[in-house]
Each structure stands twice: as C-alpha cells, then as structure tokens.
Motif scaffolding. Structure first.
Motif, mmCIF file in Angstrom:
data_model
loop_
_atom_site.group_PDB
_atom_site.id
_atom_site.type_symbol
_atom_site.label_atom_id
_atom_site.label_comp_id
_atom_site.label_asym_id
_atom_site.label_seq_id
_atom_site.Cartn_x
_atom_site.Cartn_y
_atom_site.Cartn_z
ATOM 1 N N VAL A 28 0.850 -1.182 0.000
ATOM 2 C CA VAL A 28 0.000 0.000 0.000
ATOM 3 C C VAL A 28 0.887 1.234 0.000
ATOM 4 C CG1 VAL A 28 -1.870 -1.156 1.242
ATOM 5 C CG2 VAL A 28 -0.139 0.082 2.527
ATOM 6 N N GLY A 29 0.370 2.328 -0.509
ATOM 7 C CA GLY A 29 1.150 3.555 -0.493
ATOM 8 C C GLY A 29 0.473 4.668 -1.241
ATOM 9 N N ARG A 30 1.261 5.716 -1.461
ATOM 10 C CA ARG A 30 0.776 6.883 -2.199
ATOM 11 C C ARG A 30 1.796 7.271 -3.254
ATOM 12 N NH1 ARG A 30 -1.261 11.782 1.176
ATOM 13 N NH2 ARG A 30 -2.334 12.188 -0.783
ATOM 14 N N ARG A 61 -3.515 7.292 -3.644
ATOM 15 C CA ARG A 61 -3.376 6.026 -2.911
ATOM 16 C C ARG A 61 -3.524 4.821 -3.843
ATOM 17 N NH1 ARG A 61 -6.951 8.868 0.944
ATOM 18 N NH2 ARG A 61 -8.578 8.017 -0.378
ATOM 19 N N THR A 63 -3.284 0.169 -3.704
ATOM 20 C CA THR A 63 -3.113 -1.096 -2.986
ATOM 21 C C THR A 63 -2.863 -2.186 -4.007
ATOM 22 O OG1 THR A 63 -4.601 -0.451 -1.186
ATOM 23 C CG2 THR A 63 -4.195 -2.811 -1.466
ATOM 24 N N THR A 96 2.675 -3.812 3.488
ATOM 25 C CA THR A 96 3.971 -3.154 3.377
ATOM 26 C C THR A 96 3.735 -1.808 2.722
ATOM 27 O OG1 THR A 96 5.092 -5.279 3.127
ATOM 28 C CG2 THR A 96 6.293 -3.326 2.383
ATOM 29 N N SER A 97 4.251 -0.744 3.309
ATOM 30 C CA SER A 97 4.022 0.603 2.795
ATOM 31 C C SER A 97 5.181 1.033 1.901
ATOM 32 C CB SER A 97 3.869 1.582 3.962
ATOM 33 O OG SER A 97 3.627 2.872 3.469
ATOM 34 N N SER A 98 4.834 1.621 0.756
ATOM 35 C CA SER A 98 5.848 2.117 -0.164
ATOM 36 C C SER A 98 5.284 3.306 -0.930
ATOM 37 C CB SER A 98 6.267 1.004 -1.128
ATOM 38 O OG SER A 98 7.333 1.448 -1.938
ATOM 39 N N ASP A 99 5.822 4.492 -0.664
ATOM 40 C CA ASP A 99 5.370 5.718 -1.314
ATOM 41 C C ASP A 99 6.344 6.112 -2.420
ATOM 42 O OD1 ASP A 99 3.264 5.840 0.494
ATOM 43 O OD2 ASP A 99 4.326 7.182 1.852
#
Length: 105
Positions: A28-30, A61, A63, A96-99
């Motif tokens: 998930v991220g932006r 955003r 996903t 897991t977050s990745s922007d």
C-alpha cells in the motif's frame, strides 16, 4: 535429549505452518508529485515483470493485493512524470508501505 529435540522440531514446524497460513501480503502507499507533494491520481503502479498492477485514486493512494512474500520491484508511472522504481520487502499476511515521489518530466 531426544524428547527435547522432538519438541523443538515440532515447535519450528508449527511456527512455519502458521506463517504460511497467513497467506500473501499486500503493498500500500501513495504516489505524490516531488514538487509540492501533491497527490498524483491516475498513476499506474505495477510489480515489475508481472501483470499485477493498479491505478492510484484521486488522493494518490494505491493497494496491490495478494502479493507473494519476498522482495518485489514496483514501479509507478504517469504521463507527464518520470517513472520511478523501488524494491519492497513483502511480508506474508502483512501490509507493506511504499510511497513514490514522481518528478515532473
């Protein structure tokens, strides 16, 4: 000693089975503009080398669901911006977050 060894082996097996039961992870991220930190809606985010991908919403955003655990390379791209690629370590059963910060081209 044999009984203790058996207990250790069974414990390791149970922990391994529990980790596998958690299933795939997700990323998930932006996606934001590097200039002004504004959301980039309509950007495509893909796992490099696969057909797995999505498009960001108006808030930037995204996903990516059902991603196999391990290191994955993801790429964000949008017309008018320079594409960006980065590595992400996906953990089974966890987000897991990745922007991204895309530079205007």
């Amino acid at each position: 000693m044999g009984r203790r060894f058996l207990l250790v082996v069974l414990s390791l097996f149970a922990a391994s089975a529990a980790a596998q039961a958690q299933g795939p992870g997700r990323i998930v991220g932006r996606v934001l503009s590097a200039e002004g930190n504004r959301p980039v809606g309509g950007a495509t985010v893909v796992i490099v080398g696969t057909s797995v991908g999505t498009v960001t919403d108006t808030a930037g955003r995204y996903t990516l669901a059902n991603v196999a655990a391990g290191t994955r390379r993801i790429q964000a791209r949008r017309i008018g911006f320079v594409s960006a690629t980065q590595s992400v370590n996906v953990i089974s059963g966890q987000p897991t977050s990745s922007d991204f910060a895309l530079v205007v081209s």
